[in-house]
Structure formats: C-alpha cells, structure tokens
Design an enzyme around this catalytic site. Structure first.
Site, PDB file in Angstrom:
ATOM      1  N   ASP A 103      76.029   2.449 -21.958  1.00  0.00           N
ATOM      2  CA  ASP A 103      77.132   2.021 -21.083  1.00  0.00           C
ATOM      3  C   ASP A 103      78.208   3.092 -20.991  1.00  0.00           C
ATOM      4  OD1 ASP A 103      75.935  -0.454 -21.024  1.00  0.00           O
ATOM      5  OD2 ASP A 103      77.222  -1.279 -22.590  1.00  0.00           O
TER       6      ASP A 103
HETATM    7  N1  URA Z   1      73.942  -2.259 -25.973  1.00  0.00           N
HETATM    8  C1  URA Z   1      75.087  -2.292 -25.265  1.00  0.00           C
HETATM    9  O1  URA Z   1      75.720  -3.342 -25.169  1.00  0.00           O
HETATM   10  N2  URA Z   1      75.497  -1.162 -24.685  1.00  0.00           N
HETATM   11  C2  URA Z   1      74.858   0.016 -24.786  1.00  0.00           C
HETATM   12  O2  URA Z   1      75.305   1.008 -24.234  1.00  0.00           O
HETATM   13  C3  URA Z   1      73.674   0.035 -25.523  1.00  0.00           C
HETATM   14  C4  URA Z   1      73.226  -1.122 -26.102  1.00  0.00           C
END
Ligand code: URA
Length: 246
Positions: A103
C-alpha cells in the site's frame, strides 16, 4: 533452447498456463511461423517471437529488493502525480515491476523484477509464500483477539488462512502495540483489514520479510540486486509442497 510457454511467461506476457492458451489459440509466431504445438522450443536470444504480432521483450532478468518508503505507490504511474517506486530505480534500465503490492502507506520490503514467471510464482495464492509485517496498532489487543487472527478471521472477501502472530512491543503510554504478523496470502490491504476486524486499526505497517528474504538494514528508499542464491531460494520455497492451510 527453452519451451515457448516458459519464454513467454518469463517475458512477463502472462502466467505459463495462460501462455499455453495463447500458443494453442495461434497468437504466437516464431520467426514468422505460427506455432500451436505446446512444447515447441525456441531460443529467446536468436528467434523472433511475437504475440499477436508484437515482438516480446528479451531483456536480462533483473531481481531487486527495495525498502519502499511510506507515501510511494507501487503502480507504474499515478494520475495524481504521487511518488512511484520507479522514481527510486533510476539506475535500472530494464522495466521492472513489483512482485505483489505494498500500500501507499506501507513501507518495507518490496521485490521488483522483469521476470513474469518469477513474479507469478511468488504471488500465486496456492504457493502460500509467507510474508512478515510489523504492525503498530491502536490499543493493545488481548491475547484472545490475536488468537482470532491466528486461527483465521472472516473478512468481506472470505476467511483468512491462519497467521502467525506475536507481540513485539507494548507502549502503554501511547496506548499502542507492535505486533509481528506472518500471512501466507496477499489480498488487498489484508493486514490492515485483519486488525480492523479485531477493532485495533493499524497505525504503521512495515514488511520485514518475504519468504526467507529479510529486509535487514537496507536503508529506506534504497534497493539492491538479489543474489543468485536468494532468487533460487525464493523459487524453491514457492515450489516446495506445503501443508494445506485453510
Ligand atoms: N497488508 C496490508 O494491509 N497492506 C500492505 O501493504 C500489505 C499487506
């Protein structure tokens, strides 16, 4: 000489299975001849291979590990003009793309490659490659709440597979806890959604390992090439038989 479907998958066209479909469908030509027989071999350095008339790229394979900073997106471009990971990879001339996503707000270990087959292998849910995150969450979850994550918890896209979960730090003054969580899937915003499901939203999230590969002291915003052994170990791990998880 390599099997055509392997060459196509490595060039990032699609998974090996989908490349087989392309071959059978008559979309693939080698030196101007349509090839529909699976198992036909070709030499990616010598032969001109096209898919739907377009030549495939035959670049040197590149495998990178990067410490992605928070506030950077893993897509190839961003209409909103935010920072993208390739801004950090100016010295790399090959067109690499991330193996799975992190993310915008998540930092830490990100693999990048131009080897489509490697990327598919590591991200395919059936291979259950473990990924470990350090999650700082609001409040201090009770052991029984963490047990729910260990067993698998219902999200809006179904039950998660069991996760390994461990307390790392409890900051009572700030009312926060840092918890390490290892998941074997890669659903969208999975870790954040898992902690939301136990009412302890994530404040900070960092991926610290992918399979046996550790982020270690790679500085934020920097990257390095994986060694041949590291690439082979990741492939071996993804291909190794595992106990079924639900
Ligand atoms: N889980 C999440 O919530 N975000 C990420 O970037 C990776 C795994």
């Amino acid at each position: 000489m390599e099997r055509l479907q392997k060459i196509l998958a490595q060039a990032g066209i699609a998974s090996r299975r989908k490349c087989e479909d392309l071959i059978v469908a008559g979309k693939v030509e080698v030196n101007g001849e349509v090839v529909t027989t699976l198992g036909t071999k070709a030499d990616p350095d010598q032969d001109i291979i096209t898919v739907s008339g377009r030549p495939i790229r035959n670049e040197k394979k590149v495998y990178l590990v990067m410490n992605k900073p928070k506030g950077v997106i893993t897509s190839a471009s961003d209409p909103e003009g935010r920072k993208i990971v390739s801004d950090y990879l100016r010295d790399i001339k090959e067109r690499v793309y991330p193996v799975g996503r992190l993310d915008y707000d998540t930092e830490g270990l990100l693999l990048l490659t131009n080897d489509g087959e490697f990327a598919n292998l590591l991200t395919h849910p059936k291979h259950h490659v473990p990924k470990t995150y350090m999650a700082t969450v609001k409040g201090v979850p009770h052991g029984t709440e963490l047990d729910k994550l260990k067993q698998g918890i219902m999200l809006d896209d179904g039950m998660t597979a069991p996760a390994d979960v461990e307390y790392k730090d409890i900051d009572t003054a700030k009312n926060e806890a840092t918890i390490s969580i290892t998941i074997h899937e890669g659903r969208n915003r999975q870790v954040r959604r898992m902690f939301e499901a136990i009412s302890h939203p994530v404040i900070k999230l960092k991926r610290i390992s992918f399979g046996e590969l550790l982020l270690q002291n790679l500085k934020r915003g920097l990257f390095r090439h994986l060694t041949k052994n590291e690439v082979e170990d990741l492939i071996k791990l993804a291909k190794s038989p595992k106990l079924p998880r639900k």
